[in-house]
Design an enzyme around this catalytic site. Structure first.
Site, mmCIF file in Angstrom:
data_model
loop_
_atom_site.group_PDB
_atom_site.id
_atom_site.type_symbol
_atom_site.label_atom_id
_atom_site.label_comp_id
_atom_site.label_asym_id
_atom_site.label_seq_id
_atom_site.Cartn_x
_atom_site.Cartn_y
_atom_site.Cartn_z
ATOM 1 N N GLU A 7 72.770 29.964 12.663
ATOM 2 C CA GLU A 7 71.531 30.749 12.590
ATOM 3 C C GLU A 7 70.932 30.612 11.187
ATOM 4 O OE1 GLU A 7 72.047 34.827 13.794
ATOM 5 O OE2 GLU A 7 69.894 35.220 13.718
ATOM 6 N N ASN B 203 67.113 36.146 23.048
ATOM 7 C CA ASN B 203 68.429 36.522 22.521
ATOM 8 C C ASN B 203 68.494 38.040 22.396
ATOM 9 O OD1 ASN B 203 70.997 36.124 20.779
ATOM 10 N ND2 ASN B 203 69.669 37.326 19.443
ATOM 11 N N GLU B 204 69.569 38.618 22.883
ATOM 12 C CA GLU B 204 69.777 40.071 22.752
ATOM 13 C C GLU B 204 68.464 40.822 23.015
ATOM 14 O OE1 GLU B 204 72.070 41.159 19.247
ATOM 15 O OE2 GLU B 204 73.807 40.079 20.014
ATOM 16 N N TYR C 106 81.785 40.977 19.935
ATOM 17 C CA TYR C 106 82.404 40.797 18.624
ATOM 18 C C TYR C 106 83.689 41.613 18.519
ATOM 19 C CZ TYR C 106 78.343 38.270 16.875
ATOM 20 O OH TYR C 106 77.366 37.322 16.673
ATOM 21 N N GLU D 95 77.928 34.351 21.664
ATOM 22 C CA GLU D 95 78.295 34.900 20.351
ATOM 23 C C GLU D 95 79.628 35.626 20.493
ATOM 24 O OE1 GLU D 95 75.324 37.096 18.138
ATOM 25 O OE2 GLU D 95 73.729 35.756 18.858
ATOM 26 N N GLN E 53 79.827 32.488 13.025
ATOM 27 C CA GLN E 53 78.987 31.337 13.077
ATOM 28 C C GLN E 53 79.679 30.205 12.324
ATOM 29 O OE1 GLN E 53 74.920 32.163 11.968
ATOM 30 N NE2 GLN E 53 74.798 34.004 13.246
#
Ligand code: AHR
Length: 505
Positions: free
Chosen positions: A27, A174-175, A250, A306, A355
């Site tokens: 990103e 995204n999201e 996450y 992610e 990432q």
């Protein structure tokens, strides 16, 4: 010491482990792109067209299958036309998500595609649905993938690229439940269908459109999207608007408000982290179960685009840059995830660690011209033989490979296996911080040749690599294996990751 037996029927092949489960994510955030991948053509750091060659070389050794770009949250503020044409004429913008820093757009579409070519990785482009337009996204697809003549083809050619590129993976937002527009699932599903409609398959380029999906265990979001995934009224030529649906998860040791340090933690923090990591199994099961009821043929892929650990930033670094160190604990989070991914190979098609360089659970940390391979990097490298291999079920028998953590039980042993090109690869993780684990690999169905082992561990869970001590945590050959009448016996040290490879006779 815990004792276990892993029964592996080597000749009973299960679903293929998509190589895309070993995917990556870059990103425009902190020093991931700028300083990590991109140093510019005038940099003293060896580069090809501005792309750092030491980073490329290190990543090529992982056989990285795909790279997601340009975000993340950044994707929904990114306007691709700002990132093409002569660099000195590209407009500047402010990266409001990540540190309010200036984004000069020097790394844009052509630079990203050149990076993917250098890496030998497939591009995964995340389109802007939050603040862009349908036309903008449609034209980006046209610019990249159309052959012949069209306005966007002319623009691409004017920028020096005659041939279209091949781009398969395309993210529709995204999201969207958060930074990508704060939408309701119903609205997100509707406009995702609209955007997906205008992301055309040009010529032979077939897009794999990935709808922005749920956070964590939000199964309702997945259900709403799955209800809208099919094209009603086109039963004669059945198709889905999206080929993939994403989810993000996450790993944390506690709440978001108290994530804790990457390197300063105790054993309780460690075990809580591992409980959090293992939660991905239930989350994938939950989303897959919802998807099964709408797509029993499993044509739509689940895309965990992610995942990884998220700690407090390193002291003295910009909070918006998400720069964190990476210890043996991170490596064991990764190896645990991969075992779980392999078990979900029938639905899970892609996963992208967040990432790749200098951000969150990175493979590589750079500091000027120095490059450090993290413990997580080594897990990706040791496990790369699983990419596109046939999964092989592992039946683990143990009575004592578990620990009480608060009011929960943590399984401290994790194993997965696959077969590819006549070679068996078994990955084993012992999460116990203090006790070794003796595992008998009861390999059935086919005889195997001489096994070769590699071990990743360190004296302390907190051990990590730095520019001064770059190899504190690295894999070493492991030959402490014995054969008895029950199989191949290996003893994993506490907090360790082991791979065993053997040619099938
Ligand atoms: O990976 C960092 C951020 O985490 C991404 O930009 C966003 O999608 C997620 O919330």
């Amino acid at each position: 010491m815990s004792i276990a037996t892993a029964v592996i029927n080597v000749d009973v092949e299960g679903p293929t482990i998509s190589r895309h489960l070993y995917g990556h994510f870059a990103e425009h955030l902190g020093r991931c792109v700028y300083g990590g991948f991109w140093v510019g053509e005038d940099s003293p750091i060896p580069n090809e067209g501005g792309i750092r060659l030491d980073v490329v070389e290190a990543l090529r050794a992982l056989d990285i299958p795909n790279l997601r770009w340009p975000g993340g949250c950044f994707a929904d503020e990114y306007h691709w036309k700002d990132g093409i044409g002569p660099r000195d004429g590209r407009p500047m913008m402010v990266n409001t998500h990540w540190g309010n820093v200036e984004e000069n757009n020097h790394f844009g579409t052509h630079e990203f595609m050149a990076l993917c070519e250098l890496l030998g990785a497939e591009p995964y482009i995340s389109g802007n649905m939050g603040s862009g337009t349908v036309q903008e996204m449609s034209e980006w697809v046209e610019y990249l993938t159309r052959d012949g003549d069209s306005p966007m083809v002319r623009l691409r050619k004017a920028n020096g690229r005659d041939e279209p590129w091949r781009v398969k993976f395309w993210g529709i937002g995204n999201e969207t439940w958060g930074c990508g527009g704060n939408m309701r699932a119903e609205y997100s599903a509707d406009i995702s269908r609209q955007y997906a409609t205008y992301c055309r398959d040009h010529g032979g380029n077939k897009l794999y459109r990935i709808a922005s999906g749920a956070a964590d265990a939000d199964y309702k979001w997945t259900e709403t999207l799955m209800q809208q995934i099919s094209c009603f009224g086109c039963e004669a030529t059945p198709r889905t608007f999206f080929q993939g649906l994403s989810v993000h998860y996450y790993t944390l040791a506690g709440p978001w408000s108290a994530k804790g340090s990457a390197t300063v933690f105790d054993t309780d923090d460690y075990y809580r982290t591992m409980l959090s990591a293992q939660r991905i199994d239930r989350i994938l099961t939950g989303h897959s179960t919802v998807m099964d009821s709408y797509d029993p043929g499993r044509k739509v892929g689940l895309v965990l685009d992610e995942w990884g650990t998220w700690w407090d930033v390193e002291l003295g670094t910009e909070p918006g840059f998400l720069y964190q160190q990476n210890t043996l604990r991170d490596a064991l989070v990764a190896s645990t995830h991969f075992d779980i991914f392999h078990r979900h190979a029938d639905r899970l098609y892609m996963a992208n660690i967040a990432q790749t360089v200098n951000v969150l659970q990175a493979m590589i940390l750079t500091d000027g011209d120095a490059l450090v391979l993290t413990p997580t990097y080594h897990v990706f490298e040791m496990n790369k033989g699983h990419q596109d291999a046939a999964s092989v079920a592992v039946h683990l028998r143990t009575r004592d490979a578990r620990r009480r953590v608060g009011d929960r039980e943590l399984d401290t042993l994790s194993v997965s296996a696959s077969v590819k090109g006549g070679t068996l690869l078994v990955s084993l993780t012992n999460l116990d911080a203090e006790e070794p684990a003796e595992v008998t690999l009861d390999l059935r169905g086919r005889p195997v040749g001489e096994p070769a082992g590699r071990l990743l561990t360190a004296e302390r869970l907190q051990d990590h690599n730095t520019a001064d001590v770059p190899a504190a945590v690295r894999p070493r050959p492991f030959d402490a294996m014995t054969v008895n009448d029950r199989g191949l016996v290996v003893t994993l040290p506490p907090h360790s990751f082991l791979t065993v490879e053997a040619v099938l006779a």
